[in-house]
Design a protein around this motif. Structure first.
Motif, PDB file in Angstrom:
ATOM      1  N   THR A  36      30.827  44.956  -6.923  1.00  0.00           N
ATOM      2  CA  THR A  36      29.657  45.226  -7.763  1.00  0.00           C
ATOM      3  C   THR A  36      29.944  46.144  -8.938  1.00  0.00           C
ATOM      4  O   THR A  36      29.159  46.198  -9.881  1.00  0.00           O
ATOM      5  CB  THR A  36      28.568  45.924  -6.924  1.00  0.00           C
ATOM      6  OG1 THR A  36      29.094  47.201  -6.485  1.00  0.00           O
ATOM      7  CG2 THR A  36      28.175  45.099  -5.711  1.00  0.00           C
TER       8      THR A  36
ATOM      9  N   ASP B 162      12.550  50.984  -4.244  1.00  0.00           N
ATOM     10  CA  ASP B 162      13.676  51.290  -5.134  1.00  0.00           C
ATOM     11  C   ASP B 162      14.645  50.126  -5.000  1.00  0.00           C
ATOM     12  O   ASP B 162      15.341  49.993  -3.994  1.00  0.00           O
ATOM     13  CB  ASP B 162      14.313  52.619  -4.701  1.00  0.00           C
ATOM     14  CG  ASP B 162      15.554  52.979  -5.492  1.00  0.00           C
ATOM     15  OD1 ASP B 162      15.965  52.201  -6.379  1.00  0.00           O
ATOM     16  OD2 ASP B 162      16.134  54.045  -5.209  1.00  0.00           O
ATOM     17  N   THR B 163      14.660  49.260  -6.013  1.00  0.00           N
ATOM     18  CA  THR B 163      15.328  47.967  -5.896  1.00  0.00           C
ATOM     19  C   THR B 163      16.680  47.986  -6.583  1.00  0.00           C
ATOM     20  O   THR B 163      16.762  48.128  -7.794  1.00  0.00           O
ATOM     21  CB  THR B 163      14.461  46.860  -6.532  1.00  0.00           C
ATOM     22  OG1 THR B 163      14.305  47.143  -7.929  1.00  0.00           O
ATOM     23  CG2 THR B 163      13.073  46.809  -5.885  1.00  0.00           C
TER      24      THR B 163
ATOM     25  N   SER C 157      10.937  50.697  -8.611  1.00  0.00           N
ATOM     26  CA  SER C 157      11.896  51.343  -9.497  1.00  0.00           C
ATOM     27  C   SER C 157      13.125  50.454  -9.608  1.00  0.00           C
ATOM     28  O   SER C 157      13.536  49.832  -8.630  1.00  0.00           O
ATOM     29  CB  SER C 157      12.276  52.704  -8.907  1.00  0.00           C
ATOM     30  OG  SER C 157      13.326  53.305  -9.641  1.00  0.00           O
TER      31      SER C 157
ATOM     32  N   GLY D 200      17.010  49.784 -12.128  1.00  0.00           N
ATOM     33  CA  GLY D 200      17.868  49.967 -13.294  1.00  0.00           C
ATOM     34  C   GLY D 200      18.918  51.032 -13.130  1.00  0.00           C
ATOM     35  O   GLY D 200      19.969  50.974 -13.761  1.00  0.00           O
ATOM     36  N   GLU D 201      18.654  52.026 -12.308  1.00  0.00           N
ATOM     37  CA  GLU D 201      19.600  53.123 -12.122  1.00  0.00           C
ATOM     38  C   GLU D 201      19.118  53.903 -10.905  1.00  0.00           C
ATOM     39  O   GLU D 201      17.994  53.711 -10.439  1.00  0.00           O
ATOM     40  CB  GLU D 201      19.612  54.022 -13.357  1.00  0.00           C
ATOM     41  CG  GLU D 201      18.221  54.420 -13.746  1.00  0.00           C
ATOM     42  CD  GLU D 201      18.144  55.419 -14.883  1.00  0.00           C
ATOM     43  OE1 GLU D 201      18.975  56.343 -14.911  1.00  0.00           O
ATOM     44  OE2 GLU D 201      17.240  55.283 -15.701  1.00  0.00           O
TER      45      GLU D 201
HETATM   46  C1  6R9 Z   1      18.635  45.038 -12.526  1.00  0.00           C
HETATM   47  C2  6R9 Z   1      19.570  45.751 -13.424  1.00  0.00           C
HETATM   48  C3  6R9 Z   1      22.972  46.826 -13.014  1.00  0.00           C
HETATM   49  C4  6R9 Z   1      23.439  48.219 -12.645  1.00  0.00           C
HETATM   50  C5  6R9 Z   1      23.906  48.329 -11.222  1.00  0.00           C
HETATM   51  C6  6R9 Z   1      23.644  49.784 -10.916  1.00  0.00           C
HETATM   52  C7  6R9 Z   1      22.372  50.074 -11.676  1.00  0.00           C
HETATM   53  C8  6R9 Z   1      20.236  48.959 -10.935  1.00  0.00           C
HETATM   54  C9  6R9 Z   1      19.551  50.324  -9.387  1.00  0.00           C
HETATM   55  C10 6R9 Z   1      20.787  50.788  -9.870  1.00  0.00           C
HETATM   56  C11 6R9 Z   1      20.735  52.548  -8.389  1.00  0.00           C
HETATM   57  C12 6R9 Z   1      18.917  51.082  -8.342  1.00  0.00           C
HETATM   58  N1  6R9 Z   1      21.173  49.913 -10.855  1.00  0.00           N
HETATM   59  N2  6R9 Z   1      19.245  49.195 -10.064  1.00  0.00           N
HETATM   60  N3  6R9 Z   1      21.380  51.892  -9.378  1.00  0.00           N
HETATM   61  N4  6R9 Z   1      19.557  52.187  -7.881  1.00  0.00           N
HETATM   62  N5  6R9 Z   1      17.710  50.744  -7.834  1.00  0.00           N
HETATM   63  O1  6R9 Z   1      19.399  46.908 -13.710  1.00  0.00           O
HETATM   64  O2  6R9 Z   1      20.640  45.000 -13.873  1.00  0.00           O
HETATM   65  O3  6R9 Z   1      21.197  45.809 -16.215  1.00  0.00           O
HETATM   66  O4  6R9 Z   1      22.798  44.395 -14.861  1.00  0.00           O
HETATM   67  O5  6R9 Z   1      22.374  46.809 -14.299  1.00  0.00           O
HETATM   68  O6  6R9 Z   1      22.342  49.124 -12.746  1.00  0.00           O
HETATM   69  O7  6R9 Z   1      24.685  50.566 -11.430  1.00  0.00           O
HETATM   70  O8  6R9 Z   1      25.263  47.948 -11.120  1.00  0.00           O
HETATM   71  P1  6R9 Z   1      21.765  45.463 -14.893  1.00  0.00           P
END
Ligand code: 6R9
Length: 654
Positions: free
Chosen positions: A504, A417-418, A391, A393-394
């Motif tokens: 961040t 969950d990355t 997973s 992106g959010e």
């Molecule tokens: C890889 C990507 C970054 C922002 C980041 C955060 C959110 C990404 C998440 C996550 C919770 C996760 N985010 N992965 N929040 N758990 N596993 O998405 O890059 O488009 O630059 O977005 O997305 O808020 O700061 P990007």
């Protein structure tokens, strides 16, 4: 929707069967995490050996976050080429192995399997063609392509000749393309006649034509056009050239450019809290070390895996885990042109069965949308090939996590969950599936060499189980190096809020096991379906409409998209709000930025809540958008407290 759960949350231990064959087990993680902190030079010098170098680096890291002496350099005297690492070095042992499987938008059309040998030839041909068209090391090339192997070929061809690519997501508007071309003065654009998504065509070439009529874009000398759908396009000679006419007859070998470790590899524009999107710049060696090492470790990669990351190459996830990481590791990856709900809501699971996908990596927004359709569309497929889910992106809410685990993964597959960002180049906080017990909704613990910390508003580091702003205390090889053309903005954005630390922009909680739970952005960035949109961008699109005097935009919790866009609009004096005007404003934002920035709500605001110094108080607007008018907090500092009452009364969500 709750993003985090009480810390007594259920724990999903590493399945024994998974741990038995995993690359990295608990004791390996603990040992290597400690080793990377104890002697980072030795650790990363060793990891850098995973790449093929023309000249191996003798220096490992040279980093200072101190403002007066700022620098981030990794492997700085090494010489290498990224495409050689992703292609040439696999030819001897894996020449016939499938590098990419292309699954087209229309499942009735045949899928394609592209071997490493074939991909190498296609990349070399395009690289030769680009050189013939005058593209040299350091020149910028804009890529505006559909999610097809051509996109990966274009990226790799740029890397081969040392051209800096800037991929622009195919859903962006001509305006957004023009801004990105102008910012980096691209010499050449690679596009296609049309894209195809969910059975609908996207007028890519026409969008480029419109962009190139806009000011600031005359650096572009050539537009290469891939024939994809065969749809009619205007070709403006001599600027526009058909890809096949220029590329097909080129030699299938191309001398790779010798690149310094710190030479730029690509620019990727991403939204921040202020102004226009910024060009995040990544360099050659550190980025590739990070993309390949995290891909292998986090996904526990095996030789026979079929890895499917559903992200478009227009986003950083598509860069690191479609176009670079899997190829650097000699893996087999899927390139999927379509969408999760076309021609039906079983599409993801059907593709998994069709291509025997073993690792599946997608975004919570897709999971939530498919969860809504119930279990039947999933359960009618086998998915027996799957062994690991991911997973990105959010934050993934625990409910969606459990559905993903139980229904999609039949309670068999761990979920990684990355957490990471465009700026970080690759994954920074994530479970390692053979080493880390899982908690639904938590990105768990840091990857090797990553030192997260939580700070309070004053930058004081907080210990133990706590909540605060997420910072990183030291560099890692995949870190961005600058904002293209604006180094001051880079420092300002990431290193000034908390001196000596990388900020961040995310809020985060840490539980008593040291697990990290990302709570979302704490700046003016809205995360819509995993895509970053700056409130400032949407506001500036709105105020560019002649009838808008002022606009303020905030995010609100959205069941499917994670966050939605809520806009407050003040019209110019004498203009009356109408439904037609509301629709026109929504259409205007879509045209200015692209459909991903579509406001969910537009509320007419006779006035906006401002401080006496004229600052819009977004905190109040957020609470109104979230239908929490009882939580507005202190409004006594407002210049005119009465505007709040009318906004509350007229709020669109009750
Ligand atoms: C890889 C990507 C970054 C922002 C980041 C955060 C959110 C990404 C998440 C996550 C919770 C996760 N985010 N992965 N929040 N758990 N596993 O998405 O890059 O488009 O630059 O977005 O997305 O808020 O700061 P990007």
């Amino acid at each position: 929707m709750s993003q985090s759960e009480p810390t007594a949350a259920a724990v999903y231990p590493v399945p024994d069967a998974f741990a038995a064959t995993a690359r990295i087990r608990r004791e390996d993680y603990e040992r290597d995490y400690a080793a990377a902190l104890a002697d980072p030079d030795a650790y990363w010098a060793r990891v850098a050996q995973r790449l093929d170098w023309f000249v191996p680096p003798t220096k490992t890291r040279d980093v200072s976050y101190a403002l007066e002496d700022f620098r981030i350099r990794w492997f700085e005297d090494g010489v290498l080429n990224v495409s050689v690492n992703c292609l040439d070095r696999h030819l001897a042992a894996r020449g016939d192995k499938t590098a990419l499987i292309f699954e087209p938008d229309d499942p009735a059309k045949p899928a394609q399997r592209i071997s490493y040998r074939e991909l190498h030839a296609r990349v070399c041909k395009l690289a030769n063609a680009l050189r013939n068209l005058g593209v040299k090391k350091g020149d910028r090339v804009t890529i505006y392509l559909p999610m097809t192997p051509d996109a990966v070929v274009a990226i790799q061809a740029c890397a081969r000749i040392g051209a800096i690519h800037s991929v622009v997501f195919g859903g962006f508007s001509p305006n957004s393309i023009a801004d990105r071309i102008a910012d980096c003065t691209s010499k050449l654009v690679i596009t296609a006649d049309e894209g195809l998504r969910g059975g609908k065509t996207v007028p890519l070439k026409a969008n480029v034509d419109a962009a190139l009529k806009m000011p600031g874009t005359n650096s572009v000398e050539t537009v290469l056009v891939v024939r994809h759908t065969g749809g009619a396009v205007d070709m403006q000679m001599p600027r526009d050239r058909w890809y096949d006419a220029v590329v097909d007859d080129q030699p299938a070998e191309c001398e790779p450019e010798r690149m310094n470790a710190e030479d730029p590899l690509f620019i990727l524009y991403t939204s921040g809290s202020t102004g226009k999107p910024k060009g995040v710049l990544h360099t050659t060696a550190g980025y590739l070390v990070w993309a390949s090492y995290t891909h292998e470790s986090v996904f526990d990669l095996r030789e026979d895996d079929v890895f499917w990351c559903t992200a478009d190459v227009g986003w950083v996830t598509g860069h690191s885990y479609v176009a670079y990481g899997p190829l650097a590791n000699g893996g087999t990856g899927i390139v999927f042109e379509g969408v999760p709900n076309y021609p039906n809501v079983s599409r993801f699971w059907e593709v998994i069965d069709k291509h025997q996908v073993t690792i599946f990596y997608t975004a919570p927004t897709a999971i939530r949308a498919l969860m809504r359709e119930g279990e039947a569309p999933v359960k009618k497929t086998s998915r027996a090939s799957l062994r690991l889910l991911g997973s990105v992106g959010e934050p993934i809410n625990p409910e969606a996590w459990r559905w993903y685990h139980e229904v999609v993964g039949d309670s068999r597959c761990p979920i990684v969950d990355t957490w990471w960002q465009t700026e970080t180049g690759g994954i920074l906080i994530s479970p390692l599936p053979g080493a880390t017990d899982l908690k639904p909704g938590s990105a768990t613990i840091p990857f090797f060499g990553v030192q997260p910390a939580l700070v309070d508003a004053n930058g004081a580091i907080l210990d133990g189980a706590t909540e605060g702003n997420l910072v990183l205390l030291d560099s890692w090889p995949g870190q961005m190096r600058t904002v293209y053309g604006d180094h001051a903005r880079f420092i300002e954005t990431y290193f000034k809020t908390y001196p000596g630390m990388y900020f961040t922009g995310d809020g985060c909680r840490r539980d008593e096991d040291g697990y990290y739970w990302i709570t979302g952005r704490v700046d003016d960035v809205i995360n819509v379906s995993g895509h970053r949109i700056g409130t400032a961008e949407v506001e500036s699109a709105l105020v560019s409409h002649p009838l808008v005097a002022e606009a303020a935009v905030v995010g609100f919790n959205h069941d499917i998209k994670g966050q939605g866009i809520y806009a407050y609009v003040t019209l110019v004096a004498g203009e009356a709000p109408t439904e037609d005007l509301r629709k026109a404003l929504v259409a205007h934002v879509r045209k200015e930025i692209g459909p991903i920035a579509t406001p969910d709500f537009v509320q007419w605001a006779p006035g906006l809540p401002k401080t006496r110094s004229g600052k819009i108080m977004r905190r109040i607007l957020r609470k109104i958008a979230e239908n929490a008018p009882d939580q507005l907090g202190d409004t006594s500092t407002l210049a005119d407290p009465s505007v709040v009452k009318s906004l509350v009364d007229e709020r669109l969500v009750k």
